[in-house]
Design an enzyme around this catalytic site. Structure first.
Site, PDB file in Angstrom:
ATOM      1  N   TYR A   1       0.790  -1.227   0.000  1.00  0.00           N
ATOM      2  CA  TYR A   1       0.000   0.000   0.000  1.00  0.00           C
ATOM      3  C   TYR A   1       0.827   1.284   0.000  1.00  0.00           C
ATOM      4  CZ  TYR A   1      -3.651  -3.321   1.170  1.00  0.00           C
ATOM      5  OH  TYR A   1      -4.516  -4.385   1.151  1.00  0.00           O
TER       6      TYR A   1
ATOM      7  N   ASN B   1     -13.383   3.765  -1.729  1.00  0.00           N
ATOM      8  CA  ASN B   1     -12.466   2.642  -1.591  1.00  0.00           C
ATOM      9  C   ASN B   1     -13.066   1.797  -0.476  1.00  0.00           C
ATOM     10  OD1 ASN B   1     -10.495   0.782  -0.998  1.00  0.00           O
ATOM     11  ND2 ASN B   1      -8.801   2.224  -1.234  1.00  0.00           N
TER      12      ASN B   1
ATOM     13  N   HIS C   1      -9.065   1.513  -5.640  1.00  0.00           N
ATOM     14  CA  HIS C   1      -8.235   0.632  -4.809  1.00  0.00           C
ATOM     15  C   HIS C   1      -6.783   1.057  -4.966  1.00  0.00           C
ATOM     16  CE1 HIS C   1     -11.529  -2.031  -3.922  1.00  0.00           C
ATOM     17  NE2 HIS C   1     -11.884  -1.910  -5.199  1.00  0.00           N
TER      18      HIS C   1
ATOM     19  N   SER D   1      -4.082  -0.810  -4.255  1.00  0.00           N
ATOM     20  CA  SER D   1      -3.319  -1.906  -4.867  1.00  0.00           C
ATOM     21  C   SER D   1      -4.073  -2.461  -6.076  1.00  0.00           C
ATOM     22  CB  SER D   1      -3.075  -3.022  -3.845  1.00  0.00           C
ATOM     23  OG  SER D   1      -4.283  -3.690  -3.539  1.00  0.00           O
TER      24      SER D   1
ATOM     25  N   ARG E   1      -9.696 -11.603  -3.708  1.00  0.00           N
ATOM     26  CA  ARG E   1      -9.768 -10.153  -3.919  1.00  0.00           C
ATOM     27  C   ARG E   1     -10.159  -9.789  -5.357  1.00  0.00           C
ATOM     28  NH1 ARG E   1      -7.493  -7.718   0.642  1.00  0.00           N
ATOM     29  NH2 ARG E   1      -5.974  -9.024   1.705  1.00  0.00           N
TER      30      ARG E   1
END
Length: 168
Positions: free
Chosen positions: A26, A97, A123, A125, A134
């Site tokens: 991140y 987000n 997002h 990432s 994910r």
């Protein structure tokens, strides 16, 4: 002078830990840094920006409802309106987000759809380059746009898109 469009930036669970949580994924930019940069950028785009972060799904849903002028029942918590001066003021668009709720929350999806407020999903990432769980988003098929993998710049890209390209 016409009133500026009001944009709501929502950050979900664990995003308050940006800058310290898994910096290899991140980065080192904090949520505060992202929100400050977003405020500056919004002002330059003649947008009014309100930010909100919660680790609690119900609080996020309540805030989405408030963005459309709806309020939780009197038996529910009133803390959002007290902590967020923009709560209850109708917004033109939401940048969200949802964090881990991306992959689990039908409730947040239904709140966004129920209010009819257009939204951009962001997002930090690249969720598609991470664990298989994910890869699925409950929001992306209804989002106006989805931005992922650009780090903190994703928020800037979302604001740029909302400010320059969305038709309100």
């Amino acid at each position: 002078m016409a009133s500026r469009h009001h944009i709501l930036l929502i950050n979900g669970p664990n995003l308050n830990l940006l800058g310290t949580r898994e910096p290899q994924i991140y980065g080192s930019t904090t949520l505060h840094d992202i929100e400050q940069a977003a405020q500056t950028q919004a002002s330059s785009l003649d947008l009014r920006l309100t930010t909100f972060q919660s680790n609690h799904e119900g609080a996020i849903i309540d805030r989405i409802h408030q963005a459309a002028g709806f309020f939780p029942s009197p038996s529910g918590p009133a803390t959002i309106a007290e902590a967020d001066p923009g709560a209850g003021e109708k917004v033109s668009a939401i940048i969200i987000n949802p964090g881990a709720y991306t992959h689990t929350s039908v409730g947040i999806r239904d709140a966004l759809l129920g209010t009819g407020i257009p939204f951009v999903e962001v997002h930090v990432s690249n969720v598609h380059a991470r664990e298989a769980f994910r890869h699925h988003s409950y929001l992306s098929d209804k989002a106006v746009a989805v931005i992922c993998g650009l780090g903190p710049y994703g928020y800037s890209a979302a604001l740029e898109f909302v400010g320059r390209h969305m038709k309100f």
